[in-house]
Design a protein around this motif. Structure first.
Motif: not given
Length: 746
Positions: A161, A186, A195, A228, A230
């Motif tokens: 990200p 993202g 993200y 995912l 972050l």
């Protein structure tokens, strides 16, 4: 003595290569990528004193057609993958690595996903999606990060990200009713937070033709994955990246092919009694924190990985041959695994080099129930509709029932704790000469407990007691401390760098997780020891111009106590026999050869890539290991072709104003290789050539893409692993697959 085969004429077909629609890097960057996991610093590939292969973002477009991590070996020389039980992958690098289908032990080539070590071969057959690059380190590893590896390391690195992320959605359809969906989205914000969410779904009908039963025995894929990420660039005085993932595999594992059957390419034979839906799930989370502490950089990586499995298949693949259902076998595995790890590294650069110190700790908890039966299984009693051929022999001289032994059930639980301290240092001895020194001290504690049982037709359960040597129930513990390290010298010359290195590392010993025959299973002589490898390498990496890069290396690897799956005859009460197997140690082996790689940006639009590995391996066996020493002495190591070669390239061109086109292909030739260490010609896979290709179009104004792809276009049918039972069984490759994919970048 084996001879090196000449490359065949199909290599000429691959003068077009792997496509990439948006290549904004200059030629020098493409030819000499920065590698992040092969040294203590981000380092250009040409400066690293070891053999490293990088599958970059441009090359990764072909992996969109792949179904698992094992398929990336099509792009590499000197690297092969043994695939068993559906998606269990054991990578072999330069011939190093046991062809092992059990899940209790680490692999010789350690596999990482975003820096997180994957401890079992169950995890290494991961889905491929939203990757930035793959880095492959050849030779013993362990002084930089993660865990020990006797063969090398493979690092799968996903897109991070951050700013200017690529967002996309893609959908595809192919033969065998293949459906592919994937995408990534993202964003980043002014406060340093970003993200990224990425996912993939893949479904496909059976690709092998079952001539004697249900179609699904040919292997069905139905899987999806989500990831995912972050990222906080300004978190707690540093940066914090959290990644989490979840994948499911809900297909049907393909039945192996029995070599006693007269079958055509891509055919199997299964009555379908062992056909089972797969229920596998994989999940994990990691937190990577980095910050400056004065002149030092602190990196902390905390991770949790786990999986649950419930799957199986027709074990013998030959029920139709014998006309006797009692000679068939089916199996299932139920597995649970949890892995916790913590790594901390401190690294600094100084005037004449760099220094890294690190510690690594991990704890693993593995449990497995392994069941073998004949015919159709009653899920409540675990009794099959016929007696499994090996159950009666396991009952021993004084069975607990007068009935018929029907089914085998094996339980095992293993806990592994690993603690290590390591260091990696670079010293500039002059403007041209650099020394590299690394060391690692590792302590491992492995505890195992389990039992092997047989179930009679009257429901009575007894412990196995083959040859009356005691009931198959027990436990044991392994404590092992190892010191490993590496030393290298590199010298910068006009147009390139020469280097020489020595490195050693090891792969842990442990317990066998398959059928437990009697009390000796957990005795010290029933365990297998750690294997060690010491590797010597000299090489040269040259880049005489911005559009040409090449490397050449000679290597010699001294392989001590190599772990190998040993097949021995198991006598039955009626005087017949079946083949049983377990992981054991051979005495020693050697692996040596030459490697060369070339990347040539011939024009701004056309890039050519080629690689060659010439490999010789030989087992040195003087003691008996599950049979006569002569069975193994002088044989080559399994999955070690004497020649592997790749040739490919990519060509970008303008179709019309606003429309960009690409053509690509990548070909790999593998010489003959054996499937196990016995070196029998009947268990040898003859050399073959595979070809992957793509043609794509990008519509610049709309961001739409259209791609036609093909994999194994030569339609080769080859063995990806094998084992003995009644006859010899091999898992088979996929046939020719092809499809079309449309995408949208935004």
């Amino acid at each position: 003595m084996k001879t090196f085969h000449c490359l065949t004429t199909p290599l000429i077909l691959a003068t077009i290569g792997v496509p990439a629609f948006a290549q904004t890097e200059d030629a020098l960057t493409r030819l000499d990528p920065v590698v992040t996991t092969a040294t203590a610093s981000e380092t250009p590939l040409s400066d690293i004193p070891m053999s490293v292969s990088v599958i970059s973002a441009g090359d990764l477009s072909l992996t969109d057609a792949y179904v698992g991590a094992e398929d990336v070996t099509d792009l590499l020389t000197g690297v092969e993958a043994a695939v068993a039980n559906g998606t269990q992958v054991a990578f072999q690098i330069r011939g190093i690595g046991a062809v092992d289908h059990q899940a209790l032990t680490p692999t010789a080539a350690s596999v990482y996903s975003d820096g997180v070590y994957l401890a079992t071969n169950v995890q290494t057959g991961m889905m491929l999606y939203d990757l930035e690059r793959i880095e492959v380190l050849k030779g013993p590893q362990g002084t930089l990060y993660g865990r020990n590896a006797s063969g090398g390391a493979i690092n799968f690195i996903s897109v991070r990200p951050g700013e200017n992320q690529r967002r996309y959605v893609r959908a595809g359809y192919g033969n065998f009713n293949r459906v592919d969906l994937d995408g990534a989205y993202g964003n980043s914000f002014d406060n340093g937070f970003s993200y990224r969410l990425a996912g993939r779904y893949l479904s496909r009908d059976a690709v092998l033709d079952n001539v004697d039963g249900p179609e699904d025995a040919g292997g069905v894929r139905d899987e999806f994955g989500l990831r995912l990420g972050l990222n906080w660039d300004r978190a707690l005085g540093g940066s914090l990246l959290i990644r989490t993932h979840y994948e499911e595999d809900n297909g049907v594992n393909a039945t192996p092919r029995n070599d006693t059957l007269n079958l055509s390419d891509h055919e199997i034979s299964s009555s379908g009694d062992g056909l089972q839906d797969t229920d596998n799930e994989f999940y994990g989370i990691s937190a990577e924190y980095e910050r400056a502490l004065g002149r030092w950089t602190l990196t902390s990586l905390t991770s949790f990985e786990g999986y649950n499995q419930d799957y199986g298949f027709d074990f013998d693949g030959a029920a139709a041959l014998y006309g006797d259902p009692t000679l068939s076998a089916n199996l299932s595995y139920i597995r649970d695994f949890r892995q916790y790890s913590q790594e901390v590294r401190l690294k600094t650069d100084w005037d004449k080099g760099s220094t890294l110190f690190g510690i690594h700790a991990s704890q693993e908890d593995f449990s497995q129930t392994y069941t073998i039966w004949c015919g159709e299984l009653d899920p409540n009693t675990l009794i099959g509709s016929c007696a499994y051929v090996g159950a009666g022999s396991r009952a021993g001289p004084d069975p607990v029932s007068d009935g018929t032994a029907m089914t085998l059930v094996t339980d095992i639980r293993q806990e592994r704790t690993s603690l290590a301290a390591f260091t990696y240092n670079e010293f500039d001895l002059s403007d041209r000469l650099t020394a590299t020194l690394g060391a690692r001290l590792t302590h491992e504690k492995i505890e195992g407990i389990g039992s092997g049982r047989h179930i009679f037709d009257d429901g009575t359960i007894g412990y196995n007691n083959v040859n009356g040597l005691g009931l198959a129930a027990g436990n044991n513990k392994i404590d092992d401390t190892q010191l490993t390290g590496n030393l290298a010298l590199s010298y910068k010359m006009t147009g390139g760098t020469a280097y020489a290195s020595i490195a050693n590392s090891y792969k842990s010993g442990g317990f066998n997780g398959e059928v437990q025959n009697n009390a000796t299973h957990f005795a010290d002589d029933g365990l297998f020891d750690a294997e060690t490898v010491t590797a010597y390498e000299i090489g040269y990496k040259g880049q005489p111009s911005a559009n040409l890069a090449y490397s050449i290396a000679a290597f010699y690897q001294d392989y001590d106590d190599p772990q190998a799956r040993i097949f021995v005859d198991f006598q039955l009460p009626d005087g017949g026999s079946i083949t049983s197997n377990s992981l054991s140690n051979l005495d020693a082996a050697t692996s040596y050869g030459l490697e060369a790689d070339l990347t040539w940006q011939t024009t701004e639009a056309f890039m050519l890539e080629a690689g060659l590995t010439l490999l010789e391996t030989e087992i040195d066996q003087s003691s008996d290991t599950g049979g006569n020493a002569a069975t193994f002495d002088g044989n080559p190591l399994p999955f070690a072709p004497d020649v592997s070669a790749t040739l490919g390239g990519r060509y970008a061109y303008a179709v019309s104003q606003g429309v960009e086109g690409t053509l690509s292909a990548h070909l790999k030739y593998r010489g003959d290789y054996y499937l196990d260490p016995e070196g029998l010609d009947t268990r040898m896979q003859e050399g073959f050539t595979t070809l992957q290709a793509e043609a794509g179009f990008r519509f610049v104004e709309t961001g739409m893409t259209l791609t036609v792809w093909g994999r194994n276009l030569t339609d080769e049918d080859y063995a990806v692993s094998g084992y003995g039972f009644i006859g010899y069984n091999t898992f088979r490759s996929d046939p020719r697959t092809y499809g079309v994919r449309i995408g949208y970048d935004f």
